[in-house]
Motif scaffolding. Structure first.
Motif, short mmCIF file in Angstrom:
data_model
loop_
_atom_site.label_atom_id
_atom_site.label_comp_id
_atom_site.label_asym_id
_atom_site.label_seq_id
_atom_site.Cartn_x
_atom_site.Cartn_y
_atom_site.Cartn_z
N ARG A 1 56.62 37.63 36.64
CA ARG A 1 55.53 38.30 37.34
C ARG A 1 55.00 39.48 36.52
O ARG A 1 53.78 39.68 36.42
CB ARG A 1 56.02 38.79 38.71
N ALA B 1 52.88 38.14 33.80
CA ALA B 1 51.58 37.73 34.32
C ALA B 1 50.65 38.92 34.50
O ALA B 1 49.44 38.83 34.27
CB ALA B 1 51.76 36.98 35.64
N GLU B 2 51.20 40.07 34.92
CA GLU B 2 50.40 41.28 35.06
C GLU B 2 49.91 41.78 33.71
O GLU B 2 48.78 42.27 33.59
CB GLU B 2 51.22 42.36 35.77
N ARG B 3 50.77 41.69 32.69
CA ARG B 3 50.36 42.17 31.37
C ARG B 3 49.28 41.28 30.76
O ARG B 3 48.43 41.75 30.01
CB ARG B 3 51.58 42.23 30.44
N ARG C 1 46.71 40.01 31.87
CA ARG C 1 45.59 39.98 32.80
C ARG C 1 44.29 39.68 32.05
O ARG C 1 44.14 40.03 30.89
CB ARG C 1 45.49 41.30 33.54
N THR D 1 43.22 34.71 38.61
CA THR D 1 44.25 34.99 39.61
C THR D 1 45.48 34.15 39.28
O THR D 1 45.39 32.92 39.16
CB THR D 1 43.76 34.65 41.02
N VAL D 2 46.61 34.81 39.11
CA VAL D 2 47.86 34.14 38.76
C VAL D 2 48.83 34.27 39.92
O VAL D 2 49.08 35.38 40.40
CB VAL D 2 48.48 34.73 37.47
N THR E 1 45.10 32.18 29.44
CA THR E 1 44.23 33.34 29.26
C THR E 1 43.27 33.14 28.10
O THR E 1 42.08 33.50 28.17
CB THR E 1 45.08 34.60 29.03
N SER F 1 42.06 30.30 38.40
CA SER F 1 43.36 30.52 39.00
C SER F 1 44.42 29.76 38.22
O SER F 1 44.13 28.74 37.57
CB SER F 1 43.37 30.06 40.47
N VAL G 1 49.01 37.83 41.50
CA VAL G 1 48.40 38.87 40.68
C VAL G 1 46.93 38.53 40.53
O VAL G 1 46.59 37.45 40.02
CB VAL G 1 49.08 38.97 39.29
N ALA G 2 46.06 39.40 40.96
CA ALA G 2 44.61 39.18 40.89
C ALA G 2 44.01 40.14 39.90
O ALA G 2 44.38 41.32 39.87
CB ALA G 2 43.97 39.36 42.25
N HIS G 3 43.10 39.65 39.07
CA HIS G 3 42.44 40.49 38.06
C HIS G 3 40.94 40.31 38.21
O HIS G 3 40.47 39.23 38.53
CB HIS G 3 42.88 40.09 36.65
#
Length: 737
Positions: free
Chosen positions: A604, A607-609, A611, A616-617, A647, A654, A734-736
């Motif tokens: 997780r 996944a945030e890094r 972005r 949306t992950v 990415t 998504s 995680v939404a970006h």
């Protein structure tokens, strides 16, 4: 090769097959019905009725001959030089029975009609012989005696035509083509010459040619109803020439049979058919040899038995050639004939030696008992060994499948090098099936293959695929012209092919294991070199500089406090940079997040890094505990690399990462709704690394592009039975953007 083979499996290379037999040598196909099934059935009914009627006629002739023969005294039979008619009739009935069966199955097959007509003729000939003997007991002779003489003595010679006809028409019912057809027709004409000449030859000339005087009982009969008036020397010359041509006329039929037998090597079913004919010939020869040592009364019985077995063999060979293992039957017939001959030889030798040594002191009965005891004592223990020896010489090791498989397993066990194991497989197949050439090909990554061969390669070969757990790992290459394989032979070939598959797979895994060891050692040394370089060139000088600055600051602290403070600030910055290097080294060895927040939390965070705007992950799965460290690192790296590809390349809105335990495996699945991977795109470094990381742990990684779009990366990582499942399911989104 089977296999069959297995037993054996279909050849992998159709272009390497033996050429198809000529049209006249192919199996006879039933004629297609012109007006549906009813027409086809009607075409079978009439020949079936004809076959049954012919058999009934033959049987009636046998019964009639037996009844009439019973009324003829033995003295009159000796005077007329006539044999028992019912014995010849039984031979005819024995031909009618298989002929009727063959006619019912294949109404258009010429061999069926030859067997049927010959059988009826033979049975009627026997009845005519019986009536001739009975009718000539009276004076004058009873009605029909002259006709019986003509049927038996003159028309009976036409039975000679059945043998060359069968040889030329078996097994497909067609005469050979080209020049051989002309030779075959000439041979048939030569055989038919004697029966034709005897129809018109005076009885006196025929009896003189036979070397027998005309019996007195026939003196009052009209023996020459069809005789043509020619000078006696002319008829004598014609009879002599026609009689000499009979054995010569069989040369062409025998040559045709030999040629067909040789060309049948590439067709197992046709080879079996020709071997049935060979078995019939062997039985006939053995019976004729036996009649030379048996009493004269057994001659007719032996001929009847030989004729019956010949008709049965021809019918089985045409209708169901693989009904019985003909190779085993042929070998057994030869073996028991050899044993019987050996017993007779030993008996004769014992009797001769006993008579020469003991003279009158040993009775003939006692000598026979002594011979019987000696034969039993000698041949009893040796019978099974002699049987195995003959079968091994004729068929190799196929009759002892356990011995073949066990011997091959023993050879594989005592060979360490993969190449030697494959040679052992090739040698085992060659010995088991008596083939001069066998090769085992094992595929290698990159299109290369390893070939282990035994024997000299022939002009034509056929390849049988070697599979292991549903995957083709190589090929078994055999000569295109294989001997016929029965069902047990195909099973044995399948067992040997499985041994070859295991040996091939073992050789492949052994080579892969060695390469894996080399890669592990190389990777370990490269990692040590990198760590040494980073520590020596980075962290070491930094810490050394920090130590020097601290010592300088101590010396300046009392005299120049401002300078000392500046040096201490620089030392602190260097220590901070050193700590960053240490964290980088530690992260390269094992991501710290795996120990801090677990595998799911680490994924997780990754996944945030990673972005990206508009992406949306979703990360879901079980918070696994007790996973092996190597599995955790591999799962984290695979998920990270797959998300990085999403990415950079997917243009997806998504993506979903799912970690799940399925049995003893950890399954990592990364799916997105992006553009997917275009067909024909070569795998890059990232995709190759995904597969390599999974393969290092004994797992696998599949990369698929569903029809609905996007890409799905699924990695299976074996955990083992001791791995514990996580306590509860966790889902993170995680939404970006």
């Amino acid at each position: 090769m089977t296999t069959p083979v297995p037993a054996a499996q279909p050849p992998a290379d159709e272009s390497a097959q033996a050429p198809a037999p000529p049209a006249e040598e192919r199996d006879p196909a039933p004629a297609p019905p012109a007006e549906g099934r009813s027409t086809s059935a009607s075409r079978r009914v009439l020949p079936g009725i004809i076959g049954v009627a012919a058999f009934v006629v033959a049987l009636a002739a046998v019964v009639t001959a037996a009844v009439v023969d019973a009324a003829v005294p033995a003295s009159h039979r000796v005077a007329t030089q006539l044999e028992l008619g019912w014995v010849a009739g039984v031979a005819g009935a024995f031909l009618c029975a298989p002929g009727a069966l063959l006619l019912h199955r294949l109404p258009r097959h010429p061999v069926a009609w030859v067997l049927l007509i010959t059988g009826v003729h033979w049975a009627v000939d026997g009845a005519a012989c019986a009536w001739l003997a009975y009718a000539t007991m009276s004076d004058p002779a009873l009605p029909g005696a002259a006709l019986s003489f003509w049927l038996y003595q003159r028309l009976g010679a036409s039975l000679l035509l059945s043998l060359p006809l069968i040889l030329l028409l078996y097994p497909d019912g067609r005469l050979p083509r080209g020049r051989w057809r002309l030779a075959a027709l000439a041979g048939l004409a030569s055989t038919a010459l004697l029966p034709l000449v005897l129809l018109f030859t005076p009885s006196g000339v025929a009896q003189d040619d036979a070397g027998l005087p005309l019996p007195a009982a026939f003196a009052g009969l009209d023996l020459d109803p069809t005789t043509i008036a020619l000078p006696t020397p002319v008829w004598a010359a014609l009879v002599a020439v026609a009689g000499a041509l009979v054995p010569v006329s069989l040369v062409v039929p025998f040559a045709v049979v030999v040629g067909r037998y040789r060309r049948s090597a590439g067709d197992p079913r046709r080879r079996a058919r020709m071997r049935w004919l060979l078995w019939a010939a062997v039985v006939d020869v053995l019976v004729m040899l036996a009649t030379t040592v048996l009493p004269q009364a057994w001659t007719s019985l032996g001929l009847t038995v030989a004729v019956g077995f010949t008709g049965l063999a021809l019918t089985i060979g045409i209708v169901a050639p693989q009904l019985v293992d003909i190779d085993r039957l042929l070998g057994g017939t030869l073996l028991y004939a050899a044993m019987a001959a050996s017993v007779l030889v030993v008996d004769a030798c014992v009797l001769g030696v006993a008579s020469a040594v003991l003279g009158e002191r040993l009775a003939e009965r006692d000598a026979a008992v002594l011979a019987l005891l000696l034969v039993t004592a000698v041949y009893g223990p040796l019978r099974q060994r002699l049987w195995l020896l003959v079968r091994r010489l004729a068929r190799g090791g196929r009759d002892d499948p356990y011995g073949v498989v066990a011997g091959l397993a023993e050879q594989l066990e005592h060979r360490d090098r993969p190449e030697d194991q494959l040679v052992a497989v090739a040698r085992g197949v060659a010995a088991a099936f008596k083939v001069p050439y066998v090769a085992v090909e094992v595929d290698r990554p990159g299109g290369a293959s390893v070939v282990a061969a035994f024997g000299a390669a022939p002009a034509g070969t056929r390849a049988l695929p070697i599979t292991y757990r549903g995957e083709t790992v190589g090929r078994l290459v055999l000569p295109a012209r294989l001997p016929s394989l029965s069902t047990p032979d195909e099973r044995l070939l399948g067992d040997i092919v499985r041994q070859a598959a295991i040996a091939a797979r073992t050789a492949y895994l052994a080579a892969e294991l060695q390469r894996g060891r080399e890669r592990i050692v190389a990777a370990r040394e490269e990692e040590r070199r990198r760590l040494r370089r980073d520590l020596h060139d980075g962290l070491g000088p930094t810490l050394g500089g920090v130590g020097l600055r601290i010592d300088t600051a101590r010396n300046l602290a009392s005299r120049k406090p401002e300078e000392a403070d500046r040096l201490l600030r620089q030392a602190r910055e260097d220590v901070t940079a050193a700590l960053a290097d240490v964290r980088r080294l530690v992260h390269d060895l094992r991501p710290p997040a795996l120990d801090d927040v677990g595998l799911l939390g680490a994924v997780r965070q990754q996944a945030e890094r990673l972005r990206a705007p508009g992406l949306t992950v979703t990360v879901e799965g079980t918070q696994g505990e007790g996973l092996p460290a190597a599995v955790e690192v591999a799962a984290y790296r695979i998920a990270s690399e797959a998300l990085a590809n999403v990415t950079r390349h997917a243009h997806a809105a998504s993506a979903r990462v799912r970690l799940s335990r399925i049995g003893a495996d950890l399954v990592v699945e990364v799916a997105d709704d992006g553009v997917g991977i275009p067909a024909g795109t070569p795998s890059g470094v990232g995709l190759v690394s995904l597969r390599e990381r999974a393969a290092e742990l004994g797992g696998d990684c599949r990369i698929e592009c569903p029809d609905g779009g996007g890409t799905v990366v699924t990695a299976r990582l074996p955990v083992g039975a001791d791995g514990a499942a996580g306590p509860a399911g966790v889902t993170a989104e995680v939404a970006h953007g």
